[in-house]
Motif scaffolding. Structure first.
Motif, PDB file in Angstrom:
ATOM      1  N   HIS A   5       0.844  -0.726   8.067  1.00 19.32           N
ATOM      2  CA  HIS A   5      -0.390  -0.435   8.814  1.00 19.32           C
ATOM      3  C   HIS A   5      -1.382  -1.602   8.749  1.00 19.32           C
ATOM      4  O   HIS A   5      -2.316  -1.659   9.555  1.00 19.32           O
ATOM      5  CB  HIS A   5      -1.071   0.811   8.263  1.00 19.32           C
ATOM      6  N   GLU A  25      -8.453   5.407   4.592  1.00 18.56           N
ATOM      7  CA  GLU A  25      -7.569   5.730   3.472  1.00 18.56           C
ATOM      8  C   GLU A  25      -7.718   4.749   2.308  1.00 18.56           C
ATOM      9  O   GLU A  25      -7.418   5.089   1.168  1.00 18.56           O
ATOM     10  CB  GLU A  25      -6.109   5.755   3.936  1.00 18.56           C
ATOM     11  N   ASP A  27       0.641   5.283  -0.361  1.00 19.67           N
ATOM     12  CA  ASP A  27      -0.295   6.401  -0.270  1.00 19.67           C
ATOM     13  C   ASP A  27       0.400   7.687  -0.697  1.00 19.67           C
ATOM     14  O   ASP A  27       1.147   8.283   0.084  1.00 19.67           O
ATOM     15  CB  ASP A  27      -0.828   6.533   1.154  1.00 19.67           C
ATOM     16  N   SER A  28       0.186   8.083  -1.927  1.00 17.31           N
ATOM     17  CA  SER A  28       0.685   9.330  -2.535  1.00 17.31           C
ATOM     18  C   SER A  28       2.194   9.526  -2.476  1.00 17.31           C
ATOM     19  O   SER A  28       2.830   9.660  -3.493  1.00 17.31           O
ATOM     20  CB  SER A  28       0.014  10.548  -1.917  1.00 17.31           C
ATOM     21  N   GLU A  63       2.791   2.570   3.155  1.00 18.37           N
ATOM     22  CA  GLU A  63       2.113   2.359   4.432  1.00 18.37           C
ATOM     23  C   GLU A  63       1.633   0.921   4.595  1.00 18.37           C
ATOM     24  O   GLU A  63       0.695   0.653   5.332  1.00 18.37           O
ATOM     25  CB  GLU A  63       0.931   3.320   4.564  1.00 18.37           C
ATOM     26  N   ASP A 119     -12.039   4.059  -1.721  1.00 14.98           N
ATOM     27  CA  ASP A 119     -11.886   4.676  -3.033  1.00 14.98           C
ATOM     28  C   ASP A 119     -12.480   3.774  -4.106  1.00 14.98           C
ATOM     29  O   ASP A 119     -12.832   2.620  -3.840  1.00 14.98           O
ATOM     30  CB  ASP A 119     -10.400   4.910  -3.344  1.00 14.98           C
ATOM     31  N   ASP A 158      -1.996   6.487  -5.594  1.00 13.11           N
ATOM     32  CA  ASP A 158      -1.981   5.448  -4.572  1.00 13.11           C
ATOM     33  C   ASP A 158      -1.956   4.086  -5.255  1.00 13.11           C
ATOM     34  O   ASP A 158      -2.556   3.908  -6.322  1.00 13.11           O
ATOM     35  CB  ASP A 158      -3.231   5.530  -3.684  1.00 13.11           C
ATOM     36  N   SER A 176      -5.393  10.509  -7.956  1.00 20.98           N
ATOM     37  CA  SER A 176      -6.254  11.552  -7.415  1.00 20.98           C
ATOM     38  C   SER A 176      -6.223  12.782  -8.309  1.00 20.98           C
ATOM     39  O   SER A 176      -5.177  13.148  -8.837  1.00 20.98           O
ATOM     40  CB  SER A 176      -5.804  11.951  -6.008  1.00 20.98           C
ATOM     41  N   ALA A 213      -8.982   5.386  10.889  1.00 21.12           N
ATOM     42  CA  ALA A 213      -8.373   6.275   9.890  1.00 21.12           C
ATOM     43  C   ALA A 213      -7.533   5.532   8.850  1.00 21.12           C
ATOM     44  O   ALA A 213      -7.617   5.843   7.655  1.00 21.12           O
ATOM     45  CB  ALA A 213      -7.524   7.338  10.596  1.00 21.12           C
ATOM     46  N   ASP A 214      -6.721   4.553   9.266  1.00 24.29           N
ATOM     47  CA  ASP A 214      -5.908   3.803   8.299  1.00 24.29           C
ATOM     48  C   ASP A 214      -6.773   3.117   7.252  1.00 24.29           C
ATOM     49  O   ASP A 214      -6.416   3.071   6.078  1.00 24.29           O
ATOM     50  CB  ASP A 214      -5.043   2.744   9.006  1.00 24.29           C
ATOM     51  N   TYR A 268       0.860  -1.185   0.000  1.00 20.86           N
ATOM     52  CA  TYR A 268       0.000   0.000   0.000  1.00 20.86           C
ATOM     53  C   TYR A 268       0.892   1.228   0.000  1.00 20.86           C
ATOM     54  O   TYR A 268       1.663   1.456   0.922  1.00 20.86           O
ATOM     55  CB  TYR A 268      -0.935   0.028   1.212  1.00 20.86           C
TER      56      TYR A 268
END
Length: 154
Positions: free
Chosen positions: A64, A119, A56-57, A61, A122, A147, A140, A115-116, A54
């Motif tokens: 997580h 993300e 993220d931008s 991550e 989508d 991502d 995005s 929160a994780d 994963y």
């Protein structure tokens, strides 16, 4: 006179052939997308999965989600659990617009907490998939970044 009849016959037959072939092509594209969606759904519903990548931008991550097992249920429920907690969300595979090509298929994930997991929410585009792995991407709008998400079967 005979030449005019022959030309008219060729025109009529050509028009009929064109109409039939266009109709056939449209139907096969539509059923091809439906078949792709069904194949992805069936595959994801069999067994449990884990996130193996994963991004993220601007940073990775994956860690997580290391201890979580993901189960994609046939009713659209998505469950992520480990020894300490369980999080429930939703998932689906859809045709993202009115075009009927396989590159318009979206893999949708939705979690409301924590929160994780939010993300991950989508409508992901599918890069590749097979019976043991699915690689997803989301670009995005507005300069938000790209991502990447990969699930592999346990």
């Amino acid at each position: 006179m005979r030449t005019l009849k022959t030309m008219m016959m060729i025109f009529v037959l050509s028009s009929m052939s064109l109409t039939i072939s266009c109709s056939s092509d449209d139907d096969s594209s539509s059923s091809g997308t439906a078949a792709t969606i069904a194949a992805i759904e069936t595959n994801m519903e069999s067994g449990s999965w884990r996130i193996t990548y994963y991004f993220d931008s601007d940073h990775e991550e994956t860690d997580h989600f290391n201890s979580y097992v993901f189960v994609f249920e046939d009713d659209g429920t998505l469950t992520a659990s480990n020894a300490a907690s369980t999080h429930t969300g939703a998932w689906s595979v859809t045709n993202s617009n009115s075009r009927t090509t396989d590159d318009d298929v979206d893999f949708n994930i939705a979690f409301s907490t924590p929160a994780d997991f939010v993300e991950l929410t989508d409508d992901w585009d599918i890069i590749t998939y097979n019976s043991n792995r699915i690689e997803l991407i989301d670009v995005s709008g507005g300069g938000g970044g790209t991502d990447y998400l990969t699930f592999e079967k346990n």
